[in-house]
Motif scaffolding. Structure first.
Motif, mmCIF file in Angstrom:
data_model
loop_
_atom_site.group_PDB
_atom_site.id
_atom_site.type_symbol
_atom_site.label_atom_id
_atom_site.label_comp_id
_atom_site.label_asym_id
_atom_site.label_seq_id
_atom_site.Cartn_x
_atom_site.Cartn_y
_atom_site.Cartn_z
ATOM 1 N N LYS A 25 2.622 -45.900 31.123
ATOM 2 C CA LYS A 25 2.015 -46.065 29.814
ATOM 3 C C LYS A 25 3.083 -46.110 28.722
ATOM 4 O O LYS A 25 3.078 -46.992 27.862
ATOM 5 N N ASN A 26 4.008 -45.167 28.794
ATOM 6 C CA ASN A 26 5.011 -45.090 27.748
ATOM 7 C C ASN A 26 5.987 -46.247 27.802
ATOM 8 O O ASN A 26 6.444 -46.725 26.769
ATOM 9 N N LEU A 29 4.302 -49.136 26.212
ATOM 10 C CA LEU A 29 4.294 -48.939 24.772
ATOM 11 C C LEU A 29 5.662 -49.267 24.182
ATOM 12 O O LEU A 29 5.782 -49.956 23.166
ATOM 13 N N TYR A 33 6.433 -52.186 21.462
ATOM 14 C CA TYR A 33 7.010 -51.702 20.213
ATOM 15 C C TYR A 33 8.377 -52.356 19.955
ATOM 16 O O TYR A 33 8.656 -52.856 18.860
ATOM 17 N N PHE A 255 -0.220 -54.453 16.148
ATOM 18 C CA PHE A 255 0.428 -53.286 16.735
ATOM 19 C C PHE A 255 -0.239 -51.991 16.276
ATOM 20 O O PHE A 255 -0.464 -51.080 17.064
ATOM 21 N N PHE A 258 -3.352 -51.610 18.061
ATOM 22 C CA PHE A 258 -3.024 -51.223 19.429
ATOM 23 C C PHE A 258 -2.692 -49.732 19.515
ATOM 24 O O PHE A 258 -3.207 -49.004 20.360
ATOM 25 N N ALA A 259 -1.855 -49.308 18.583
ATOM 26 C CA ALA A 259 -1.441 -47.904 18.583
ATOM 27 C C ALA A 259 -2.636 -47.003 18.298
ATOM 28 O O ALA A 259 -2.810 -45.968 18.925
ATOM 29 N N LYS A 262 -4.827 -46.849 21.286
ATOM 30 C CA LYS A 262 -4.204 -46.040 22.322
ATOM 31 C C LYS A 262 -4.351 -44.568 21.994
ATOM 32 O O LYS A 262 -4.634 -43.748 22.861
ATOM 33 N N ILE A 298 9.719 -42.158 20.959
ATOM 34 C CA ILE A 298 9.321 -43.521 21.304
ATOM 35 C C ILE A 298 9.667 -44.475 20.169
ATOM 36 O O ILE A 298 10.270 -45.530 20.386
ATOM 37 N N SER A 299 9.308 -44.096 18.940
ATOM 38 C CA SER A 299 9.549 -45.026 17.838
ATOM 39 C C SER A 299 11.034 -45.264 17.635
ATOM 40 O O SER A 299 11.458 -46.392 17.430
ATOM 41 N N TYR A 358 2.965 -46.217 13.313
ATOM 42 C CA TYR A 358 2.807 -45.717 14.675
ATOM 43 C C TYR A 358 2.612 -44.211 14.672
ATOM 44 O O TYR A 358 1.705 -43.673 15.322
ATOM 45 N N THR A 362 -0.762 -42.251 15.884
ATOM 46 C CA THR A 362 -0.821 -41.351 17.033
ATOM 47 C C THR A 362 -1.101 -39.918 16.607
ATOM 48 O O THR A 362 -1.788 -39.197 17.302
#
Ligand code: ATP
Ligand code: MG
Lengths: 379, 250
Positions: A25-26, A29, A33, A255, A258-259, A262, A298-299, A358, A362
């Motif tokens: 998953k990550n 992502l 991204y 995006f 999407f984020a 998610k 992640i970002s 993002y 989240t």
């Protein structure tokens, strides 16, 4: 303080483990991204560098160019004009220029022909100096002989004296330099004629006055100001950039959706995990901080990957992916080696518009999950 | 339900060997309050839990045992009523303080164990101590020691989903003990275990009692309810404590 640091270390530790646990998953992502950042950053870096390039080139350009018009079309400057110019106040120097375009049917490209004026750049008759892109396309090296069909229909042989350096390929890529006499005979131009006249005006305040005087004194001619060219360039760049940015903002929107999707569909196991952590003694703040580190890692990773890829793309791979959209005016696509220019503000803007949505997308649902009582895990 | 209590002894509420660790006064709990599906799970609970004793809550399904356990363990708040911990009223405390109290005072063993999948047994045991920010090495050693005491030392690196039910429960117990809480709370600890594993759990329970822990369990299991380790059995029904079946075994 020490405890605080230890605590953050534990949280990051947990975050890393948690990222690893949801590898697929990550990774997905991260890819989405990074691609987004890559596209946006490429556009930004490219247009910025291009604009920088154009400005650098125009800086050396004359303040005013005088073009003669016949029936509304650009025509040659006849002899005598140059002398008459000298008497206008404010004009520091003037020179007649010789330049024009030539279509090479062999490679189906346009070249820009020019006869340099200054002594230092003077080129011996029969010789030419060519731009790097042209040299590449025609496979030329110094000493080669190039035969071109002149406007009189005569085939003319030129010897390549040297290849221009790559410094500013945008402008010099398709350039062919030759002596004035060669130029005139190649294009079948009478002696003493010029393509246009370049004027130097020392005082920027005087430029408009000089232009007005030129218009009065030479009713058949039109003065073109450098500042106007600059403005035109800017608007062309802005327009092209605008199209790409419009598309990119759609990408950002997609995006964000999407984020959001998610995150708001926070997986059941993730919700459960939050519940467990709270039940075993984590504070709401700890959970949110942990998830913050997750989003941040992640970002930031995606941002770095995307930005670096964009940098390589623009400055080392010559913006291969969308140069045709952004450039467009050169038939002979110059293989750009744009000089790397990075604008801090631009980086910050990009960072803000990708990382911030993002993080918000989240963290909000996580916050919502984290503030509920943890007794749900009891059943 | 009282018939299911095999080892019922004389009721003796007067003798108190120790002061109450936890005191509940008129606890009510309503779910979905004010909505059409409002449900009152607890309807006025008064209860004292003495220190260093094993108390079992029993009663039919839906009688409110888990709800009461959550309130005692500061996992949720009562709709009304007072909760005292060592004489201190904690019902009105903000979440931060409540969490801190929960972390230091209570260790939970959930019915579903609630281990975090994908992590090793050792990491799961260490988790409750992360927010305390203590020394990592010491924490790891403590977790190793707990697992070893529970005969799980050899499985400490295994991911929890690979462990058997009994092993998972022992990991959950180790996790409940990592912050050295005074009170251990376990919801239906033997519900997912066979007889042999249940007996093993009782063995662990004995150790906890020896260590001076206060233990609060819910259970239907005669093996637990009837155990000689259990000093008190509190029977619940419809959100209330059934009077007079409030049992103390000697
Ligand atoms: N979050 C909730 N929302 C609505 N009702 C709830 C909620 N939690 C529990 N209840 C209800 O409260 C009642 C008491 O639940 P609780 O889980 O405390 O029972 P229990 O005695 O532990 O039962 P069991 O022996 O089956 O575990 C049940 O009827 C349950 O449906
Ligand atoms: Mg229950």
């Amino acid at each position: 303080m020490k405890i605080w640091i230890e605590k953050q270390k534990y949280l990051i530790d947990y975050t890393l483990a948690s990222l690893a646990r949801r590898k697929v998953k990550n990774a997905g992502l991260l890819v989405v991204y990074s691609v987004l950042v890559f596209v946006l950053a490429s556009v930004m870096l490219f247009t910025h560098a291009l604009r920088h390039e154009a400005r650098t080139v125009l800086e050396g350009a004359p303040e005013v160019v005088l073009q003669r018009m016949v029936a509304g079309r650009h025509d040659l400057i006849p002899p005598g004009y140059l002398e008459r110019l000298g008497r206008i106040r404010g004009v520091q120097s003037q020179e007649g220029r010789l330049w024009g375009y030539y279509y090479d049917s062999v490679v189906k490209a346009n070249y820009t022909f020019m006869a340099p004026n200054t002594e230092a750049e003077a080129i011996a008759p029969g010789n030419i100096v060519v731009g790097p892109a042209m040299a590449r396309v025609r496979g030329l090296a110094a000493g080669d002989v190039l035969t071109l069909r002149a406007y009189t229909g005569k085939l003319t042989r030129f010897t390549v004296a040297r290849i221009l350096p790559q410094d500013s390929e945008l402008v010099s890529a398709d350039l062919v330099l030759m002596s004035s006499d060669d130029f005139r005979s190649f294009f079948d131009m009478p002696a003493g004629h010029f393509t246009d006249i370049a004027l130097r005006v020392a005082n920027p305040q005087e430029v408009r006055n000089v232009a007005a005087k030129l218009a009065a004194q030479f009713p058949d001619s039109r003065p073109i100001l450098r500042e106007e060219i600059l403005r035109t360039y800017e608007s062309i760049f802005n327009w092209r950039e605008g199209i790409v940015l419009l598309l990119s903002s759609l990408a950002v929107l997609a995006f964000v959706i999407f984020a959001w999707d998610k995150a708001s569909g926070l997986a059941a196991d993730e919700k459960r995990e939050i519940g467990i952590l709270k039940a075993i003694g984590w504070e709401t703040g700890d959970v949110i901080r942990m998830k913050f580190w997750e989003a941040a890692l992640i970002s930031v990773f995606a941002f770095l990957i995307g930005y670096l890829a964009a940098y390589v793309h623009v400055f080392h791979l010559a913006s291969a992916l969308f140069a045709p959209v952004l450039k467009g005016w050169a038939v002979l696509y110059p293989r750009f080696k744009l000089s790397p220019v990075i604008d801090g503000l631009q980086v910050a803007t990009l960072f803000f518009f990708t990382v911030f949505p993002y993080a918000a997308a989240t963290l909000v649902p996580i916050w919502r999950a984290a503030i509920t009582d943890p007794d749900a895990v009891m059943r | 339900m009282s018939g299911a209590l095999p080892a019922m002894k004389t009721v003796n509420t007067a003798v108190r060997e120790t002061a109450p660790m936890i005191e509940l006064k008129d606890i009510h709990k309503a779910f979905n309050q004010g909505q059409h599906n409002e449900f009152r799970a607890l309807k006025g609970i008064d209860l004292e839990l003495p220190e260093k004793q094993v108390t079992v809550l029993c009663g039919p399904s839906g009688s409110g045992k888990t709800s009461l356990l959550s309130i005692i363990g500061c996992l949720s708040r009562p709709t009304s009523g007072r909760v005292r911990l060592r004489g201190r009223d904690i019902s009105g405390l903000p979440e931060r303080f409540l969490t801190d109290i929960r972390r230091r005072t209570f260790g939970f063993v959930f019915q579903q164990f609630n281990l975090i999948k994908g992590m090793s047994a050792l990491e799961n045991v260490m988790l409750p101590a992360y927010p305390l920010g203590g020394d990592w090495r010491q924490l790891r050693d403590a977790a190793e020691r707990l697992l070893a005491e529970l005969k799980l030392g050899h499985r400490s690196a295994a991911r929890v989903e690979w462990l058997s039910g009994g092993e998972q429960q022992r990991v959950a117990i180790a996790r409940a003990l990592i912050n050295a809480p005074d009170v251990i709370i376990a919801d239906e600890p033997t519900a997912n275990l066979d007889t042999a594993l249940s007996l093993e759990f009782m063995g662990i329970l004995e150790k906890l009692v020896d260590d001076g822990k206060t233990v609060l369990l819910t259970s239907h299991d005669p093996l637990v309810v009837g155990s000689s380790l259990v000093q008190r059995v509190v029977e619940m029904r419809d959100g209330r404590i059934v009077p007079h079946v409030y049992v103390e075994t000697a």
